[in-house]
Design a protein around this motif. Structure first.
Motif, PDB file in Angstrom:
ATOM      1  N   ARG A  28       0.838  -1.194   0.000  1.00  0.00           N
ATOM      2  CA  ARG A  28       0.000   0.000   0.000  1.00  0.00           C
ATOM      3  C   ARG A  28       0.872   1.242   0.000  1.00  0.00           C
ATOM      4  NH1 ARG A  28      -2.628   0.637   4.507  1.00  0.00           N
ATOM      5  NH2 ARG A  28      -1.956  -1.158   5.731  1.00  0.00           N
ATOM      6  N   ILE A  29       0.790   2.004  -1.089  1.00  0.00           N
ATOM      7  CA  ILE A  29       1.581   3.221  -1.257  1.00  0.00           C
ATOM      8  C   ILE A  29       0.637   4.413  -1.143  1.00  0.00           C
ATOM      9  CG2 ILE A  29       3.161   4.472  -2.761  1.00  0.00           C
ATOM     10  CD1 ILE A  29       3.754   1.814  -4.159  1.00  0.00           C
ATOM     11  N   PRO A  30       0.772   5.249  -0.103  1.00  0.00           N
ATOM     12  CA  PRO A  30      -0.138   6.402   0.054  1.00  0.00           C
ATOM     13  C   PRO A  30      -0.035   7.365  -1.115  1.00  0.00           C
ATOM     14  CG  PRO A  30       1.106   5.988   2.069  1.00  0.00           C
ATOM     15  CD  PRO A  30       1.731   5.137   1.007  1.00  0.00           C
ATOM     16  N   LEU A  31      -1.172   7.965  -1.462  1.00  0.00           N
ATOM     17  CA  LEU A  31      -1.243   8.865  -2.608  1.00  0.00           C
ATOM     18  C   LEU A  31      -1.801  10.207  -2.150  1.00  0.00           C
ATOM     19  CD1 LEU A  31      -0.747   8.652  -5.732  1.00  0.00           C
ATOM     20  CD2 LEU A  31      -3.216   8.360  -5.944  1.00  0.00           C
ATOM     21  N   PRO A  32      -1.199  11.327  -2.562  1.00  0.00           N
ATOM     22  CA  PRO A  32      -1.758  12.637  -2.202  1.00  0.00           C
ATOM     23  C   PRO A  32      -3.169  12.811  -2.759  1.00  0.00           C
ATOM     24  CG  PRO A  32       0.499  12.859  -2.993  1.00  0.00           C
ATOM     25  CD  PRO A  32       0.094  11.445  -3.257  1.00  0.00           C
ATOM     26  N   GLU A  33      -4.004  13.518  -2.024  1.00  0.00           N
ATOM     27  CA  GLU A  33      -5.409  13.658  -2.413  1.00  0.00           C
ATOM     28  C   GLU A  33      -5.571  14.418  -3.713  1.00  0.00           C
ATOM     29  OE1 GLU A  33      -9.646  15.073  -0.362  1.00  0.00           O
ATOM     30  OE2 GLU A  33      -7.739  15.282   0.711  1.00  0.00           O
ATOM     31  N   THR A  92       0.392  18.388 -15.025  1.00  0.00           N
ATOM     32  CA  THR A  92       0.274  19.593 -15.839  1.00  0.00           C
ATOM     33  C   THR A  92       0.547  20.824 -14.986  1.00  0.00           C
ATOM     34  OG1 THR A  92      -2.105  19.671 -15.410  1.00  0.00           O
ATOM     35  CG2 THR A  92      -1.387  18.469 -17.362  1.00  0.00           C
ATOM     36  N   SER A  93       0.425  21.989 -15.602  1.00  0.00           N
ATOM     37  CA  SER A  93       0.730  23.231 -14.890  1.00  0.00           C
ATOM     38  C   SER A  93      -0.290  23.529 -13.795  1.00  0.00           C
ATOM     39  CB  SER A  93       0.784  24.394 -15.888  1.00  0.00           C
ATOM     40  OG  SER A  93      -0.453  24.493 -16.588  1.00  0.00           O
ATOM     41  N   TYR A  94      -1.530  23.029 -13.953  1.00  0.00           N
ATOM     42  CA  TYR A  94      -2.547  23.308 -12.939  1.00  0.00           C
ATOM     43  C   TYR A  94      -2.605  22.237 -11.847  1.00  0.00           C
ATOM     44  CZ  TYR A  94      -5.187  20.078 -15.915  1.00  0.00           C
ATOM     45  OH  TYR A  94      -5.589  19.001 -16.653  1.00  0.00           O
ATOM     46  N   ASP A  95      -1.792  21.182 -11.951  1.00  0.00           N
ATOM     47  CA  ASP A  95      -1.749  20.168 -10.901  1.00  0.00           C
ATOM     48  C   ASP A  95      -0.957  20.682  -9.699  1.00  0.00           C
ATOM     49  OD1 ASP A  95      -3.230  17.980 -11.924  1.00  0.00           O
ATOM     50  OD2 ASP A  95      -1.603  17.568 -13.326  1.00  0.00           O
ATOM     51  N   GLN A  96      -1.481  20.393  -8.535  1.00  0.00           N
ATOM     52  CA  GLN A  96      -0.819  20.810  -7.311  1.00  0.00           C
ATOM     53  C   GLN A  96       0.242  19.789  -6.907  1.00  0.00           C
ATOM     54  OE1 GLN A  96      -3.739  21.430  -4.285  1.00  0.00           O
ATOM     55  NE2 GLN A  96      -4.873  22.984  -5.441  1.00  0.00           N
ATOM     56  N   VAL A  97       1.301  20.289  -6.323  1.00  0.00           N
ATOM     57  CA  VAL A  97       2.366  19.435  -5.790  1.00  0.00           C
ATOM     58  C   VAL A  97       2.396  19.622  -4.284  1.00  0.00           C
ATOM     59  CG1 VAL A  97       4.820  18.895  -5.805  1.00  0.00           C
ATOM     60  CG2 VAL A  97       3.702  19.622  -7.914  1.00  0.00           C
ATOM     61  N   PRO A  98       2.112  18.585  -3.512  1.00  0.00           N
ATOM     62  CA  PRO A  98       2.082  18.747  -2.046  1.00  0.00           C
ATOM     63  C   PRO A  98       3.449  19.157  -1.509  1.00  0.00           C
ATOM     64  CG  PRO A  98       1.054  16.676  -2.723  1.00  0.00           C
ATOM     65  CD  PRO A  98       1.750  17.220  -3.930  1.00  0.00           C
ATOM     66  N   GLU A  99       3.412  19.916  -0.437  1.00  0.00           N
ATOM     67  CA  GLU A  99       4.665  20.330   0.201  1.00  0.00           C
ATOM     68  C   GLU A  99       5.336  19.159   0.903  1.00  0.00           C
ATOM     69  OE1 GLU A  99       3.841  23.566   2.766  1.00  0.00           O
ATOM     70  OE2 GLU A  99       3.274  24.949   1.128  1.00  0.00           O
ATOM     71  N   THR A 100       4.534  18.267   1.477  1.00  0.00           N
ATOM     72  CA  THR A 100       5.067  17.095   2.167  1.00  0.00           C
ATOM     73  C   THR A 100       4.346  15.844   1.679  1.00  0.00           C
ATOM     74  OG1 THR A 100       3.487  17.372   3.988  1.00  0.00           O
ATOM     75  CG2 THR A 100       5.671  18.399   4.233  1.00  0.00           C
ATOM     76  N   PHE A 101       5.040  14.722   1.692  1.00  0.00           N
ATOM     77  CA  PHE A 101       4.492  13.433   1.300  1.00  0.00           C
ATOM     78  C   PHE A 101       4.529  12.484   2.495  1.00  0.00           C
ATOM     79  CE2 PHE A 101       6.052  15.359  -2.573  1.00  0.00           C
ATOM     80  CZ  PHE A 101       5.056  15.088  -3.505  1.00  0.00           C
ATOM     81  N   GLU A 102       3.735  11.422   2.371  1.00  0.00           N
ATOM     82  CA  GLU A 102       3.795  10.381   3.399  1.00  0.00           C
ATOM     83  C   GLU A 102       5.172   9.723   3.370  1.00  0.00           C
ATOM     84  OE1 GLU A 102       1.690   9.481   5.675  1.00  0.00           O
ATOM     85  OE2 GLU A 102       0.038  10.813   5.109  1.00  0.00           O
ATOM     86  N   LYS A 103       5.746   9.501   4.539  1.00  0.00           N
ATOM     87  CA  LYS A 103       7.105   8.999   4.631  1.00  0.00           C
ATOM     88  C   LYS A 103       7.184   7.478   4.719  1.00  0.00           C
ATOM     89  CE  LYS A 103       8.877  13.199   6.816  1.00  0.00           C
ATOM     90  NZ  LYS A 103       9.608  13.763   7.986  1.00  0.00           N
TER      91      LYS A 103
END
Length: 227
Positions: A27-32, A139-150
């Motif tokens: 199970r690999i956590p995925l950003p929302e 894409t350019s409108y996709d968000q990149v989370p500041e932190t990821f699950e470790k």
């Protein structure tokens, strides 16, 4: 890119009490904010709708949200594949690829779950590597989370084993119906591991590339002309 590798150090055998791992799940956590890439719209047709279509001649298709499943790819690289793909206009690139089992997004875990029925497989040799690769196209409108699950999680079961070495010696039933009861014992060990995720930036090179990188030759020093 999300990549997971599972290496099996031993082949499948019944010697020395070796027990294979079953129902392996990674199970690999995925950003929302990236979940939408793993969801797709599917048509939902029930048996009652099919019966109604046979009588009326028309059918109303319902829709529901489903998960994108992985494609099966063999591990390794085909010799000369770049030459063949170069003649094609577009190469077929799947979102997720696995060399064993199947992977898809499961909303109850909010993670990509890679499931393999059994490891090691029958007939596979020692030190066999199983791979999972997920290539995200942001894409350019996709968000990149500041932190990821470790951390990610690995689960599997082993039949006919007990980690605590507990052995059930007898089973008794009080106030039964008088008929001889049917008794059986099934041992099952369940394992769950919490493993850290290794993050690699684009500028960072792996150990193999760093070791094999060619050292640039120094520029020659120009000779001074005699006065």
């Amino acid at each position: 890119e999300i990549r997971a590798d599972v290496m099996i150090p031993y082949h499948a055998t019944k010697a020395w009490g070796q027990v294979p791992c079953e129902d392996v799940a990674v199970r690999i956590p995925l950003p929302e904010c990236w979940i939408y890439q793993f969801r797709t719209e599917k048509h939902n047709v029930s048996l009652s709708q099919v019966r109604g279509a046979l009588s009326t001649g028309s059918i109303n298709l319902g829709t529901r949200m489903g998960s994108v499943k992985s494609a099966h790819r063999r591990a390794g690289k085909v010799k000369g594949i770049d030459r063949f793909l170069g003649t094609m206009e577009t190469a077929n690139t799947d979102l997720m690829e696995t060399s064993s089992g199947q992977a898809k997004y499961e909303h109850q875990h909010k993670a990509i779950v890679w499931r393999v029925p059994r490891l090691p497989k029958q007939g596979q040799g020692s030190y066999t590597t199983h791979e999972f690769v997920c290539k995200l196209f942001l894409t350019s409108y996709d968000q990149v989370p500041e932190t990821f699950e470790k951390h990610f999680y690995v689960e599997f079961t082993q039949p006919a084993t007990s980690e605590s070495y507990t052995v059930l010696r007898s089973v008794s039933i009080a106030d039964g119906s008088g008929e001889p009861p049917e008794k059986f014992v099934k041992y099952l060990a369940r394992h769950e591991y919490k493993v850290g995720i290794k993050f690699i930036d684009e500028k960072e090179q792996d150990s193999y590339r760093a070791a094999t990188a060619a050292v640039p030759a120094a520029a020659p020093i120009p000779e001074e002309e005699p006065m």
